[in-house]
Scaffold this motif. Structure first.
Motif, PDB file in Angstrom:
ATOM      1  N   PRO A 106     119.405 -69.648  28.514  1.00  0.00           N
ATOM      2  CA  PRO A 106     118.307 -68.667  27.686  1.00  0.00           C
ATOM      3  C   PRO A 106     118.647 -67.101  27.972  1.00  0.00           C
ATOM      4  CG  PRO A 106     117.808 -70.157  29.474  1.00  0.00           C
ATOM      5  CD  PRO A 106     118.775 -69.785  29.783  1.00  0.00           C
ATOM      6  N   ARG A 107     119.654 -66.515  28.835  1.00  0.00           N
ATOM      7  CA  ARG A 107     119.688 -65.212  29.290  1.00  0.00           C
ATOM      8  C   ARG A 107     120.872 -64.478  28.782  1.00  0.00           C
ATOM      9  NH1 ARG A 107     114.596 -64.502  29.951  1.00  0.00           N
ATOM     10  NH2 ARG A 107     113.576 -65.692  31.428  1.00  0.00           N
ATOM     11  N   LEU A 108     121.842 -65.602  27.696  1.00  0.00           N
ATOM     12  CA  LEU A 108     122.879 -65.024  27.000  1.00  0.00           C
ATOM     13  C   LEU A 108     122.578 -63.359  26.103  1.00  0.00           C
ATOM     14  CD1 LEU A 108     124.985 -67.600  27.115  1.00  0.00           C
ATOM     15  CD2 LEU A 108     125.596 -66.251  28.242  1.00  0.00           C
ATOM     16  N   LEU A 136     123.469 -65.197  20.224  1.00  0.00           N
ATOM     17  CA  LEU A 136     122.890 -65.027  19.261  1.00  0.00           C
ATOM     18  C   LEU A 136     122.637 -66.481  18.227  1.00  0.00           C
ATOM     19  CD1 LEU A 136     120.676 -61.942  18.141  1.00  0.00           C
ATOM     20  CD2 LEU A 136     119.710 -63.853  20.246  1.00  0.00           C
ATOM     21  N   ASN A 137     124.285 -66.141  18.241  1.00  0.00           N
ATOM     22  CA  ASN A 137     124.628 -67.403  17.003  1.00  0.00           C
ATOM     23  C   ASN A 137     124.857 -69.000  17.821  1.00  0.00           C
ATOM     24  OD1 ASN A 137     125.457 -65.227  15.031  1.00  0.00           O
ATOM     25  ND2 ASN A 137     126.944 -65.006  15.092  1.00  0.00           N
ATOM     26  N   CYS A 138     125.563 -68.693  19.138  1.00  0.00           N
ATOM     27  CA  CYS A 138     125.075 -69.971  19.790  1.00  0.00           C
ATOM     28  C   CYS A 138     124.465 -70.509  20.739  1.00  0.00           C
ATOM     29  CB  CYS A 138     126.299 -69.606  20.793  1.00  0.00           C
ATOM     30  SG  CYS A 138     127.981 -68.993  20.695  1.00  0.00           S
ATOM     31  N   ARG A 139     123.068 -69.353  20.442  1.00  0.00           N
ATOM     32  CA  ARG A 139     121.910 -69.477  21.306  1.00  0.00           C
ATOM     33  C   ARG A 139     120.825 -70.227  20.333  1.00  0.00           C
ATOM     34  NH1 ARG A 139     119.267 -71.703  25.478  1.00  0.00           N
ATOM     35  NH2 ARG A 139     116.615 -70.579  25.306  1.00  0.00           N
ATOM     36  N   ASP A 140     120.969 -69.957  18.876  1.00  0.00           N
ATOM     37  CA  ASP A 140     120.179 -70.767  18.438  1.00  0.00           C
ATOM     38  C   ASP A 140     121.013 -71.668  17.718  1.00  0.00           C
ATOM     39  OD1 ASP A 140     118.150 -71.107  16.093  1.00  0.00           O
ATOM     40  OD2 ASP A 140     118.541 -69.131  15.229  1.00  0.00           O
ATOM     41  N   LYS A 141     120.545 -73.098  17.695  1.00  0.00           N
ATOM     42  CA  LYS A 141     121.726 -74.027  16.679  1.00  0.00           C
ATOM     43  C   LYS A 141     121.517 -74.166  15.381  1.00  0.00           C
ATOM     44  CE  LYS A 141     121.001 -77.195  20.681  1.00  0.00           C
ATOM     45  NZ  LYS A 141     120.586 -76.455  21.631  1.00  0.00           N
ATOM     46  N   TRP A 142     120.630 -73.027  14.824  1.00  0.00           N
ATOM     47  CA  TRP A 142     120.783 -73.400  13.799  1.00  0.00           C
ATOM     48  C   TRP A 142     121.351 -72.061  13.043  1.00  0.00           C
ATOM     49  CZ3 TRP A 142     118.477 -68.987  10.636  1.00  0.00           C
ATOM     50  CH2 TRP A 142     118.092 -69.475   9.415  1.00  0.00           C
ATOM     51  N   ARG A 143     120.983 -70.991  13.445  1.00  0.00           N
ATOM     52  CA  ARG A 143     122.335 -69.853  13.375  1.00  0.00           C
ATOM     53  C   ARG A 143     123.504 -70.252  13.380  1.00  0.00           C
ATOM     54  NH1 ARG A 143     120.711 -63.792  14.855  1.00  0.00           N
ATOM     55  NH2 ARG A 143     122.636 -63.859  14.519  1.00  0.00           N
ATOM     56  N   ARG A 181     115.801 -75.663  18.212  1.00  0.00           N
ATOM     57  CA  ARG A 181     116.855 -74.482  18.111  1.00  0.00           C
ATOM     58  C   ARG A 181     117.354 -74.045  19.214  1.00  0.00           C
ATOM     59  NH1 ARG A 181     114.315 -70.615  14.115  1.00  0.00           N
ATOM     60  NH2 ARG A 181     116.260 -69.573  14.796  1.00  0.00           N
ATOM     61  N   ASP A 182     116.923 -73.600  20.653  1.00  0.00           N
ATOM     62  CA  ASP A 182     117.507 -73.553  21.684  1.00  0.00           C
ATOM     63  C   ASP A 182     117.694 -74.721  22.742  1.00  0.00           C
ATOM     64  OD1 ASP A 182     115.036 -73.911  22.128  1.00  0.00           O
ATOM     65  OD2 ASP A 182     114.689 -70.979  22.207  1.00  0.00           O
ATOM     66  N   GLY A 183     117.564 -74.336  23.947  1.00  0.00           N
ATOM     67  CA  GLY A 183     118.118 -75.174  25.214  1.00  0.00           C
ATOM     68  C   GLY A 183     118.779 -76.022  25.037  1.00  0.00           C
ATOM     69  N   ALA A 184     119.394 -77.034  26.160  1.00  0.00           N
ATOM     70  CA  ALA A 184     121.007 -76.814  26.744  1.00  0.00           C
ATOM     71  C   ALA A 184     120.067 -78.845  27.504  1.00  0.00           C
ATOM     72  CB  ALA A 184     121.726 -76.741  27.759  1.00  0.00           C
ATOM     73  N   GLY A 235     107.931 -67.924  23.942  1.00  0.00           N
ATOM     74  CA  GLY A 235     109.031 -67.754  24.129  1.00  0.00           C
ATOM     75  C   GLY A 235     110.637 -68.859  23.751  1.00  0.00           C
ATOM     76  N   ALA A 236     110.315 -69.740  23.288  1.00  0.00           N
ATOM     77  CA  ALA A 236     111.424 -71.002  22.303  1.00  0.00           C
ATOM     78  C   ALA A 236     111.455 -70.928  21.008  1.00  0.00           C
ATOM     79  CB  ALA A 236     110.635 -72.131  22.619  1.00  0.00           C
ATOM     80  N   LEU A 237     112.152 -70.831  20.343  1.00  0.00           N
ATOM     81  CA  LEU A 237     112.492 -70.135  19.093  1.00  0.00           C
ATOM     82  C   LEU A 237     111.535 -71.315  18.539  1.00  0.00           C
ATOM     83  CD1 LEU A 237     116.552 -69.657  19.193  1.00  0.00           C
ATOM     84  CD2 LEU A 237     114.965 -68.001  18.850  1.00  0.00           C
ATOM     85  N   ALA A 238     110.630 -70.807  17.022  1.00  0.00           N
ATOM     86  CA  ALA A 238     110.420 -71.484  16.088  1.00  0.00           C
ATOM     87  C   ALA A 238     111.119 -72.667  15.193  1.00  0.00           C
ATOM     88  CB  ALA A 238     109.552 -70.241  15.423  1.00  0.00           C
TER      89      ALA A 238
END
Length: 399
Positions: free
Chosen positions: A59-61, A84-91, A131-134, A161-164
């Motif tokens: 989450p801190r990348l 952000l491209n990698c953190r957000d699976k939709w992106r 959208r995020d998480g691991a 804090g989680a992506l919508a």
């Protein structure tokens, strides 16, 4: 960092006590406030820019990349856009699709109704995921409208804090592979490709990894070529990555791209088969230093998660630790006498891992069996007892 001669400032919401001996300056700060974090770093360093900003926490990348760009005299490593491209699976999926790269069919839903409609368009079964998480947290296979509604509703109730929204995507039914890479100045080196094993759906708990992966030479080339195209499409350069890919009947499909080292003990497994320590490698990339020479490698390795089929009290005989680099790695995150839950339970999952090495698959088989015999893992049933207490394990899956 210290071995390379640098002073370490560690920032966290509350720096854990066990981290204190590892750092020079521990600082408690609201790490969700990017400006506040930058200010405390400036207060500590004065006019001297940090040599590097580094994290291994998913989450801190984006914060890491932002601070590097804001504070460092010559920013190095992962850019904020790539993070952000990698953190957000939709992106991730959107960028790869725009570059013509193979991803599952997907839709970003902000309501359960949208998710049900998307699932009908994609075709059941579908995967619902955050959208995020691991570590496959919140990921579920759904076979009908009611399951989609329940899965998406749970994700839309996620904490602040989680992506919508929630992703609804095509289920790729095929073998999965974990690919670890090192990219420097636009050139990507595949360090390891592991065959990944997970539980049967609807939930996906990582059961382990094998090297060699079982792919043919041609399949390895196809997979390597795919990764070589995926990372620049996301803007990943001068960094490491951990990418998960599934093989469908039509070919490989990219499931996730993580701009970080893998979790569990996959770093040690990658070091064993490639000679490259990903933790040291990304540290050197962040600092702008040349890479260390690769060390000797092993031919075969296996990573087995410690999971349980039933609830109860776990008993085992601890395996003594050793400094032998070729010795098996044995970790349990519960002590003898503590309660455990089945692998599919939301509070269950992975309770530890065994990593073994060898020159042949047969040797790996024998070594793992010897470790399991020594551990003598067993669960005493606790029928009729309710689960109580908080689960203190940091990770419930391999990643």
């Amino acid at each position: 960092m210290r071995e390379l001669g640098y002073r370490v400032v560690l920032l966290d919401e509350q720096v854990p006590w066990h981290c204190m001996p590892w750092v020079d300056v521990p600082i408690d700060v609201d790490i969700n406030d990017f400006a506040a974090v930058a200010d405390v770093i400036r207060d500590d360093l004065g006019d001297t820019p940090p040599a590097a900003v580094l994290t291994h926490t998913e989450p801190r990348l984006p914060l890491m990349a932002h601070l590097s760009n804001t504070l460092c005299g010559a920013p190095k490593g992962l850019t904020e856009q790539a993070a952000l491209n990698c953190r957000d699976k939709w992106r991730t999926r959107t960028a790869l699709k725009e570059h013509g790269l193979p991803v599952p069919a997907f839709f970003l839903a902000v309501t359960a109704e949208e998710a049900v409609h998307a699932a009908g368009d994609i075709g059941f079964p579908v995967i619902v995921k955050p959208r995020d998480g691991a570590g496959a947290f919140g990921v579920r296979l759904c076979t009908n409208d009611a399951e989609v509604t329940a899965a998406v509703t749970a994700l839309l109730d996620a904490p602040p804090g989680a992506l919508a929204g929630a992703l609804v995507e095509e289920y790729i039914d095929g073998p999965e592979y974990a690919v670890q890479t090192l990219t420097q100045n636009g050139t990507t080196r595949v360090l390891s490709t592991f065959r990944q094993h997970v539980t049967e759906p609807p939930v996906f708990v990582e059961l382990g990894y094998d090297h060699p992966s079982g792919l043919t030479e041609q399949e390895h080339r196809q997979l390597d070529d795919l990764v070589q195209s995926v990372l620049p499409a996301l803007g990943v350069d001068n960094w490491i990555s951990h990418t998960q890919i599934r093989r469908a009947a039509q070919g490989f499909r990219v499931i996730e791209v993580n701009a970080r080292r893998p979790g569990g003990r996959l770093v040690e497994m990658t070091t064993a088969v490639s000679g490259v320590d990903m933790t040291e490698a990304v540290t050197r990339l962040a600092l702008g230093l040349p890479q260390a020479p690769a060390q000797p490698t092993v031919a075969c390795a296996r990573y087995s998660s410690i999971v349980f089929d039933t609830a109860g009290t776990v008993l085992y005989d601890p395996v003594p630790a050793t400094n032998d680099a070729a010795a098996p790695i044995v970790e349990l995150e519960v002590d003898p006498g503590e309660p455990v839950l089945p692998k599919e339970h939301p509070n269950g999952g992975v309770y530890g891992r065994i990593v073994v090495f060898g020159s042949t698959p047969a040797e790996v088989d024998r070594t793992e069996q010897a470790v399991r015999d020594q551990l003598d893992l067993r669960v005493i049933a606790a029928e009729g007892l309710d689960w109580i207490g908080a689960d203190s394990r940091e990770f419930k899956s391999c990643c």
